[in-house]
Design a protein around this motif. Sequence first.
Motif, PDB file in Angstrom:
ATOM      1  N   GLU A 442      15.373 -42.657  -1.039  1.00  0.00           N
ATOM      2  CA  GLU A 442      16.413 -42.040  -0.211  1.00  0.00           C
ATOM      3  C   GLU A 442      17.205 -40.984  -0.980  1.00  0.00           C
ATOM      4  O   GLU A 442      18.426 -40.894  -0.877  1.00  0.00           O
ATOM      5  CB  GLU A 442      17.338 -43.121   0.358  1.00  0.00           C
ATOM      6  CG  GLU A 442      16.597 -44.122   1.233  1.00  0.00           C
ATOM      7  CD  GLU A 442      17.481 -45.230   1.778  1.00  0.00           C
ATOM      8  OE1 GLU A 442      18.680 -45.257   1.435  1.00  0.00           O
ATOM      9  OE2 GLU A 442      16.977 -46.070   2.537  1.00  0.00           O
ATOM     10  N   ASP A 443      16.485 -40.166  -1.719  1.00  0.00           N
ATOM     11  CA  ASP A 443      17.141 -39.108  -2.492  1.00  0.00           C
ATOM     12  C   ASP A 443      17.669 -37.985  -1.620  1.00  0.00           C
ATOM     13  O   ASP A 443      18.301 -37.052  -2.120  1.00  0.00           O
ATOM     14  CB  ASP A 443      16.177 -38.543  -3.543  1.00  0.00           C
ATOM     15  CG  ASP A 443      16.045 -39.459  -4.744  1.00  0.00           C
ATOM     16  OD1 ASP A 443      16.839 -40.409  -4.843  1.00  0.00           O
ATOM     17  OD2 ASP A 443      15.157 -39.234  -5.578  1.00  0.00           O
ATOM     18  N   TYR A 444      17.424 -38.065  -0.317  1.00  0.00           N
ATOM     19  CA  TYR A 444      17.979 -37.057   0.578  1.00  0.00           C
ATOM     20  C   TYR A 444      19.508 -37.147   0.648  1.00  0.00           C
ATOM     21  O   TYR A 444      20.147 -36.251   1.176  1.00  0.00           O
ATOM     22  CB  TYR A 444      17.375 -37.160   1.979  1.00  0.00           C
ATOM     23  CG  TYR A 444      17.218 -38.572   2.509  1.00  0.00           C
ATOM     24  CD1 TYR A 444      18.294 -39.263   3.069  1.00  0.00           C
ATOM     25  CD2 TYR A 444      15.983 -39.216   2.455  1.00  0.00           C
ATOM     26  CE1 TYR A 444      18.149 -40.539   3.551  1.00  0.00           C
ATOM     27  CE2 TYR A 444      15.825 -40.502   2.947  1.00  0.00           C
ATOM     28  CZ  TYR A 444      16.910 -41.164   3.491  1.00  0.00           C
ATOM     29  OH  TYR A 444      16.752 -42.441   3.977  1.00  0.00           O
ATOM     30  N   TYR A 445      20.094 -38.202   0.094  1.00  0.00           N
ATOM     31  CA  TYR A 445      21.559 -38.266  -0.004  1.00  0.00           C
ATOM     32  C   TYR A 445      22.074 -37.365  -1.127  1.00  0.00           C
ATOM     33  O   TYR A 445      22.691 -36.329  -0.841  1.00  0.00           O
ATOM     34  CB  TYR A 445      22.031 -39.704  -0.207  1.00  0.00           C
ATOM     35  CG  TYR A 445      22.013 -40.564   1.032  1.00  0.00           C
ATOM     36  CD1 TYR A 445      23.088 -40.576   1.911  1.00  0.00           C
ATOM     37  CD2 TYR A 445      20.931 -41.383   1.319  1.00  0.00           C
ATOM     38  CE1 TYR A 445      23.088 -41.385   3.039  1.00  0.00           C
ATOM     39  CE2 TYR A 445      20.918 -42.189   2.446  1.00  0.00           C
ATOM     40  CZ  TYR A 445      21.999 -42.187   3.310  1.00  0.00           C
ATOM     41  OH  TYR A 445      21.990 -42.977   4.432  1.00  0.00           O
ATOM     42  N   PRO A 446      21.853 -37.693  -2.411  1.00  0.00           N
ATOM     43  CA  PRO A 446      22.404 -36.823  -3.469  1.00  0.00           C
ATOM     44  C   PRO A 446      21.756 -35.450  -3.516  1.00  0.00           C
ATOM     45  O   PRO A 446      22.433 -34.440  -3.735  1.00  0.00           O
ATOM     46  CB  PRO A 446      22.133 -37.618  -4.749  1.00  0.00           C
ATOM     47  CG  PRO A 446      20.968 -38.493  -4.429  1.00  0.00           C
ATOM     48  CD  PRO A 446      21.137 -38.849  -2.982  1.00  0.00           C
TER      49      PRO A 446
END
Length: 657
Positions: A442-446
């Motif tokens: 879920e690196d689409y957050y940072p």
Amino acid sequence: MEAKAITGIMCDSICHGHRVLRMRRLLLATALVFMTCTAVAQVGVGPVATPLPPPLPVPQDRAYNGTIGLHVEAVDTAHQVFSIHETIPVQQSGDSVLLYPQWETASHAPTASISDLAGLIVNIDGVRADWTRDPVDMYAFHVDVPKGARTITLDFQFLAASSAHLLRPDMIEVPWQRVLLYPAGWYVRDLPVAATLVLPRALTPFTALPFERIDDRTLRFQPVTLEQLVDAPVYAGRYTRRISLDDRDTKPVTLDMLADNANDLAMTPAEIAHMQMLVAQTLKTFGTPPYRHYDAIVTLSDVLSPGGGTEHLEEGENNLPAAYAADPSQQLNNRDLIAHEFVHAWNGRSHEQADLWSPTFNQPVGGSLLWVYEGQTEFWGRVLAARAGLRDTQQTLDKLAMDAAVVAHREGRTWKNLQDSTNDAIYMAGHRVPWRDWQRREDYYPEGVLLWLDVDSRLRELTHDTRSLDDFARRFFDSQGSGQITQTYTFADVCNTLNIIAPDDWAAFLQQHLRSHDDSDALAGLARSGWKLTYSNVPTETFRQDEEEAGANNLDYSIGLQIDKDGRVASVTWQGPAFQAGLSPGTHVVAVDGQAFSTQTLLAAVQMSATKPLRLRVSMDGNTRDVVIPYRGTLRYPHLERIAGTTDRLSLLLKAR
């Protein structure tokens, strides 16, 4: 015979022998190939697949005759058991399929567990009826309805003991999607539901749903669609407080606080002013609210999972530490959670990415634009917290430095790009990820924060700092009063709106971020905004608090691990110094340079590692060994630093409007 003749005969004989040998070898090889082929391809031999049962009813956008009655009792706090009684009007005779919701909005994944449903009893017009679980879909139940039947009645329990303390004596959460079954074959927006809820005495309820009190324990809700019901969970607490954040006659916003202790409800006038400014700044950015009213529900508890939130159209769930309101200076990493969930009213609920929208709670969804849905929302959380004064400018820079450091040290980018990471929610939810920076999760957050920082800086660059992402948000997400009807968007819609703000090849620009395996592309927004990522041997206060919340010292950017106060290694950076020394998550460090492990001893040794090799004694699975960490440097903590001679577009972005 002459010698020459004898030699010729011998040669002929030998040649013939060789030919026979070659022929035998060829035949043997052919036989082996044939045997291999027949061993692999056994066409028509062995078991044959059993045909699958008929598919479940396809959801249709059609009228439903009658109203589903739902009665939930949330009173058994001793056992953490919800008791449910449900009445479902019969639509037709024959096989009727009832579904238990599986896919949850906030997780974007099939995270609801059917194992928590128990005790299901079905009656048809008061007569006990059998049910059968679907042999393929474990969340579907078949009921044979006789001709002339009018009502299906269900009684069952939701066992909440494994669900994050939903049912406690002083605080309760009622997640509607976990306490109901619904008929297959309809869109959930077409199913009317009239719900009643029984709570323990002396608890104050909060929800976006309109209701009336029947008595001191029972709430009766106005009939709504199943979609609206599930989008408005109920919270109830013994220690509560409500604060107005936007007291206009239309579309008011309130802060609904529930705590385990009455003292934790304290909030200074200055903090209340910051929260009111948050609402004002969000409305200036996004325009017309999509909600009729909005409840920012905040739980203040160290029992619940802190720092987690769930988005809804007319309310937001914000689970924060007990000390959040009373001591906000020690909550620097949680200061934008409420902002994040509030922004989701526009980006996520009234506007939703097309492949994430579903007509029911049981159909698979995609996540190709989660870098918009979650990534841009996370970006606005950072920005709006700064504009509202929840963080000052330096604290915001320090938080962005942590985002940038995480993004810059994602080794997994070499094989897995950001676009593929948008699938993570579907197949990683509920699964342990031991190598976070290599597997990516879920690196689409940072990384989404930095992607949209680059978009904002590019818009400013193209328009000589006259247009920005604020202009995009106002045009793209303004509900214009139609927030109750979800509007879906696509990648093309995003690009088209950006082109209206400032013409450019936005598809190529965004794809460069989404498909790249190069760290420099992920960090491009920092440079375009006039800043760069640097490191020093002194952590920021934001970084220090993050370590405290995680319960581990973060040495990712030096020796490549995170470790708790007892010497247990929580994580190891892929191919980092600790990795190269053979350490892995779960390793126990028992000594540092011959001294018993302590956090202070380890930090001091890392600080001196430029001149003195760092030696550790470690234990794993009962085996103890000595290792040398191949690191020659010092402690390294992320910071942001201005790039001399460039335009400071980041400061312009963070300035209140």
